[in-house]
Design a protein around this motif. Sequence first.
Motif, PDB file in Angstrom:
ATOM      1  N   MET A   1      39.135  51.783  44.456  1.00 23.03           N
ATOM      2  CA  MET A   1      40.433  51.994  43.819  1.00 23.03           C
ATOM      3  C   MET A   1      40.389  51.452  42.391  1.00 23.03           C
ATOM      4  O   MET A   1      39.875  50.363  42.141  1.00 23.03           O
ATOM      5  CB  MET A   1      41.538  51.286  44.614  1.00 23.03           C
ATOM      6  CG  MET A   1      42.921  51.411  43.988  1.00 23.03           C
ATOM      7  SD  MET A   1      44.194  50.538  44.919  1.00 23.03           S
ATOM      8  CE  MET A   1      44.254  51.554  46.396  1.00 23.03           C
ATOM      9  N   LEU A   2      40.951  52.222  41.446  1.00 28.96           N
ATOM     10  CA  LEU A   2      41.014  51.776  40.056  1.00 28.96           C
ATOM     11  C   LEU A   2      41.881  50.536  39.938  1.00 28.96           C
ATOM     12  O   LEU A   2      42.898  50.392  40.626  1.00 28.96           O
ATOM     13  CB  LEU A   2      41.578  52.886  39.173  1.00 28.96           C
ATOM     14  CG  LEU A   2      40.736  54.167  39.050  1.00 28.96           C
ATOM     15  CD1 LEU A   2      41.480  55.200  38.223  1.00 28.96           C
ATOM     16  CD2 LEU A   2      39.385  53.865  38.430  1.00 28.96           C
ATOM     17  N   SER A   3      41.496  49.639  39.042  1.00 29.54           N
ATOM     18  CA  SER A   3      42.234  48.387  38.905  1.00 29.54           C
ATOM     19  C   SER A   3      43.672  48.623  38.452  1.00 29.54           C
ATOM     20  O   SER A   3      44.591  47.909  38.881  1.00 29.54           O
ATOM     21  CB  SER A   3      41.519  47.460  37.921  1.00 29.54           C
ATOM     22  OG  SER A   3      41.463  48.038  36.622  1.00 29.54           O
ATOM     23  N   ARG A   4      43.905  49.643  37.605  1.00 27.36           N
ATOM     24  CA  ARG A   4      45.276  49.893  37.139  1.00 27.36           C
ATOM     25  C   ARG A   4      46.163  50.379  38.291  1.00 27.36           C
ATOM     26  O   ARG A   4      47.355  50.072  38.335  1.00 27.36           O
ATOM     27  CB  ARG A   4      45.278  50.913  36.002  1.00 27.36           C
ATOM     28  CG  ARG A   4      44.787  52.305  36.378  1.00 27.36           C
ATOM     29  CD  ARG A   4      44.934  53.294  35.240  1.00 27.36           C
ATOM     30  NE  ARG A   4      44.445  54.616  35.605  1.00 27.36           N
ATOM     31  CZ  ARG A   4      45.167  55.504  36.276  1.00 27.36           C
ATOM     32  NH1 ARG A   4      46.411  55.211  36.652  1.00 27.36           N
ATOM     33  NH2 ARG A   4      44.663  56.693  36.588  1.00 27.36           N
ATOM     34  N   ILE A   5      45.585  51.126  39.229  1.00 31.99           N
ATOM     35  CA  ILE A   5      46.341  51.571  40.396  1.00 31.99           C
ATOM     36  C   ILE A   5      46.653  50.388  41.298  1.00 31.99           C
ATOM     37  O   ILE A   5      47.783  50.224  41.778  1.00 31.99           O
ATOM     38  CB  ILE A   5      45.555  52.642  41.177  1.00 31.99           C
ATOM     39  CG1 ILE A   5      45.280  53.865  40.288  1.00 31.99           C
ATOM     40  CG2 ILE A   5      46.314  53.044  42.432  1.00 31.99           C
ATOM     41  CD1 ILE A   5      46.523  54.599  39.865  1.00 31.99           C
ATOM     42  N   ALA A   6      45.649  49.533  41.525  1.00 34.80           N
ATOM     43  CA  ALA A   6      45.862  48.351  42.354  1.00 34.80           C
ATOM     44  C   ALA A   6      46.947  47.454  41.752  1.00 34.80           C
ATOM     45  O   ALA A   6      47.799  46.921  42.478  1.00 34.80           O
ATOM     46  CB  ALA A   6      44.552  47.573  42.500  1.00 34.80           C
ATOM     47  N   GLU A   7      46.928  47.304  40.444  1.00 36.78           N
ATOM     48  CA  GLU A   7      47.933  46.464  39.781  1.00 36.78           C
ATOM     49  C   GLU A   7      49.329  47.056  39.948  1.00 36.78           C
ATOM     50  O   GLU A   7      50.301  46.329  40.215  1.00 36.78           O
ATOM     51  CB  GLU A   7      47.601  46.320  38.302  1.00 36.78           C
ATOM     52  CG  GLU A   7      48.532  45.391  37.557  1.00 36.78           C
ATOM     53  CD  GLU A   7      48.081  45.135  36.130  1.00 36.78           C
ATOM     54  OE1 GLU A   7      48.552  44.153  35.533  1.00 36.78           O
ATOM     55  OE2 GLU A   7      47.267  45.932  35.615  1.00 36.78           O
ATOM     56  N   SER A   8      49.455  48.360  39.810  1.00 36.48           N
ATOM     57  CA  SER A   8      50.762  48.998  39.984  1.00 36.48           C
ATOM     58  C   SER A   8      51.275  48.822  41.406  1.00 36.48           C
ATOM     59  O   SER A   8      52.461  48.535  41.622  1.00 36.48           O
ATOM     60  CB  SER A   8      50.673  50.490  39.636  1.00 36.48           C
ATOM     61  OG  SER A   8      50.419  50.681  38.257  1.00 36.48           O
ATOM     62  N   LEU A   9      50.403  48.968  42.395  1.00 35.23           N
ATOM     63  CA  LEU A   9      50.816  48.788  43.787  1.00 35.23           C
ATOM     64  C   LEU A   9      51.288  47.356  44.038  1.00 35.23           C
ATOM     65  O   LEU A   9      52.317  47.125  44.691  1.00 35.23           O
ATOM     66  CB  LEU A   9      49.648  49.126  44.719  1.00 35.23           C
ATOM     67  CG  LEU A   9      49.191  50.579  44.723  1.00 35.23           C
ATOM     68  CD1 LEU A   9      47.886  50.714  45.506  1.00 35.23           C
ATOM     69  CD2 LEU A   9      50.259  51.488  45.320  1.00 35.23           C
ATOM     70  N   PHE A  10      50.533  46.401  43.526  1.00 36.18           N
ATOM     71  CA  PHE A  10      50.885  44.989  43.687  1.00 36.18           C
ATOM     72  C   PHE A  10      52.277  44.707  43.120  1.00 36.18           C
ATOM     73  O   PHE A  10      53.102  44.032  43.753  1.00 36.18           O
ATOM     74  CB  PHE A  10      49.832  44.143  42.974  1.00 36.18           C
ATOM     75  CG  PHE A  10      50.078  42.660  43.003  1.00 36.18           C
ATOM     76  CD1 PHE A  10      49.816  41.915  44.144  1.00 36.18           C
ATOM     77  CD2 PHE A  10      50.552  41.993  41.880  1.00 36.18           C
ATOM     78  CE1 PHE A  10      50.022  40.551  44.164  1.00 36.18           C
ATOM     79  CE2 PHE A  10      50.767  40.628  41.892  1.00 36.18           C
ATOM     80  CZ  PHE A  10      50.496  39.900  43.036  1.00 36.18           C
ATOM     81  N   TRP A  11      52.562  45.273  41.947  1.00 34.24           N
ATOM     82  CA  TRP A  11      53.847  44.992  41.309  1.00 34.24           C
ATOM     83  C   TRP A  11      54.991  45.816  41.889  1.00 34.24           C
ATOM     84  O   TRP A  11      56.151  45.415  41.810  1.00 34.24           O
ATOM     85  CB  TRP A  11      53.733  45.169  39.799  1.00 34.24           C
ATOM     86  CG  TRP A  11      53.025  43.998  39.191  1.00 34.24           C
ATOM     87  CD1 TRP A  11      51.737  43.949  38.752  1.00 34.24           C
ATOM     88  CD2 TRP A  11      53.561  42.683  39.016  1.00 34.24           C
ATOM     89  NE1 TRP A  11      51.432  42.688  38.311  1.00 34.24           N
ATOM     90  CE2 TRP A  11      52.533  41.886  38.450  1.00 34.24           C
ATOM     91  CE3 TRP A  11      54.796  42.103  39.281  1.00 34.24           C
ATOM     92  CZ2 TRP A  11      52.732  40.543  38.159  1.00 34.24           C
ATOM     93  CZ3 TRP A  11      54.984  40.764  38.982  1.00 34.24           C
ATOM     94  CH2 TRP A  11      53.960  40.001  38.421  1.00 34.24           C
ATOM     95  N   ILE A  12      54.701  46.956  42.485  1.00 34.95           N
ATOM     96  CA  ILE A  12      55.761  47.652  43.236  1.00 34.95           C
ATOM     97  C   ILE A  12      56.272  46.736  44.339  1.00 34.95           C
ATOM     98  O   ILE A  12      57.487  46.546  44.516  1.00 34.95           O
ATOM     99  CB  ILE A  12      55.236  48.971  43.829  1.00 34.95           C
ATOM    100  CG1 ILE A  12      54.992  50.007  42.729  1.00 34.95           C
ATOM    101  CG2 ILE A  12      56.242  49.538  44.846  1.00 34.95           C
ATOM    102  CD1 ILE A  12      54.264  51.244  43.233  1.00 34.95           C
ATOM    103  N   GLY A  13      55.344  46.167  45.104  1.00 31.91           N
ATOM    104  CA  GLY A  13      55.735  45.260  46.176  1.00 31.91           C
ATOM    105  C   GLY A  13      56.531  44.076  45.659  1.00 31.91           C
ATOM    106  O   GLY A  13      57.552  43.689  46.238  1.00 31.91           O
ATOM    107  N   ARG A  14      56.095  43.492  44.546  1.00 33.34           N
ATOM    108  CA  ARG A  14      56.788  42.321  44.005  1.00 33.34           C
ATOM    109  C   ARG A  14      58.162  42.674  43.457  1.00 33.34           C
ATOM    110  O   ARG A  14      59.148  41.967  43.711  1.00 33.34           O
ATOM    111  CB  ARG A  14      55.943  41.669  42.914  1.00 33.34           C
ATOM    112  CG  ARG A  14      54.671  41.017  43.416  1.00 33.34           C
ATOM    113  CD  ARG A  14      54.189  39.911  42.514  1.00 33.34           C
ATOM    114  NE  ARG A  14      55.123  38.782  42.497  1.00 33.34           N
ATOM    115  CZ  ARG A  14      54.818  37.584  42.010  1.00 33.34           C
ATOM    116  NH1 ARG A  14      53.614  37.363  41.499  1.00 33.34           N
ATOM    117  NH2 ARG A  14      55.700  36.609  42.012  1.00 33.34           N
TER     118      ARG A  14
END
Length: 309
Positions: A1-14
């Motif tokens: 998974m691309l890091s920018r996608i992982a970061e977006s997912l993490f911040w959706i949850g937050r």
Amino acid sequence: MLSRIAESLFWIGRYVERSDDTARLLDVHLQILLEDPWAEVDLACRSLLSVMDRPTPPDDVAIGRVEVLDVLAYDRFSPSSIAGALVAARENARRAREVISTELWESLNATWNQLPSHMRPARPHDYFTWVRERAAVVAGIIEATISRDETWAFLVLGRSIERADMTARLLMTRALAGTGGPGWTTLLRSCGAHEAFLRTYRGIASDERAAGFLLLDRLFPRSIVYALDQADACLAALEPVVDRATVDDARRHLGLVRTNLEYRPLADILDSLPHEMEQVQRACAAASDAVRGKYFPSAAATTWVGENL
């Protein structure tokens, strides 16, 4: 998974969790100010802004319900407010559109579209109720439509870290307000925990048991220990342990504060509750920084490979 996608997912949850928990916290404290004619409104509002890490105006400037709502509920440009968190969650969903489900995208986009019509109602409680309902819809869609892979792990990791942090802030406001703050029954209701608490203790309620339920219960999803444990499970799923002699930095921060809560007498924790909750917040911030540094280091320098043009 691309890091920018992982970061977006993490911040959706937050961000979704932040909007939900901020609505719960504001609903409790504004209700207390309305019901208590002897409440020191300015002091209570300053304490609330301080707990939420927001700057407070000078001492000669009075603060009331209107100012607190403007800062923590209706500011669309600050991700620390309810409206700003919902806007930021939708923007991160747009960036991660290729990995999230259509239902999740439509839910976040619909929330963003409906936000202007629900802001600044005659009763702020109506706004807070709508926010909690939308956050519950998003959480249900995540559980029902996302495979238990990296996508789900990053979403739930962000949600769990934010939930532990925000529950700690809620308990800290209770400790700082003293006898003039919300009672433990009110806090249980704000977390949707009152019925679960009564079933657990067969109706034999006490302040100490209520505090322990929100702090230490291993089965209730909004307790601090449960949220920390779920965050640790997500980190373990993202990267299984290879070297048995070391542990990931994020897991270390979360594990230390979790065991500090779990294996100490509850009375000792309650005696220094503001300090203990501050430690939880610091651990969540440190774990978030460790996750950011490991999985999505946005500050990494770009290196060119091949022929220079």
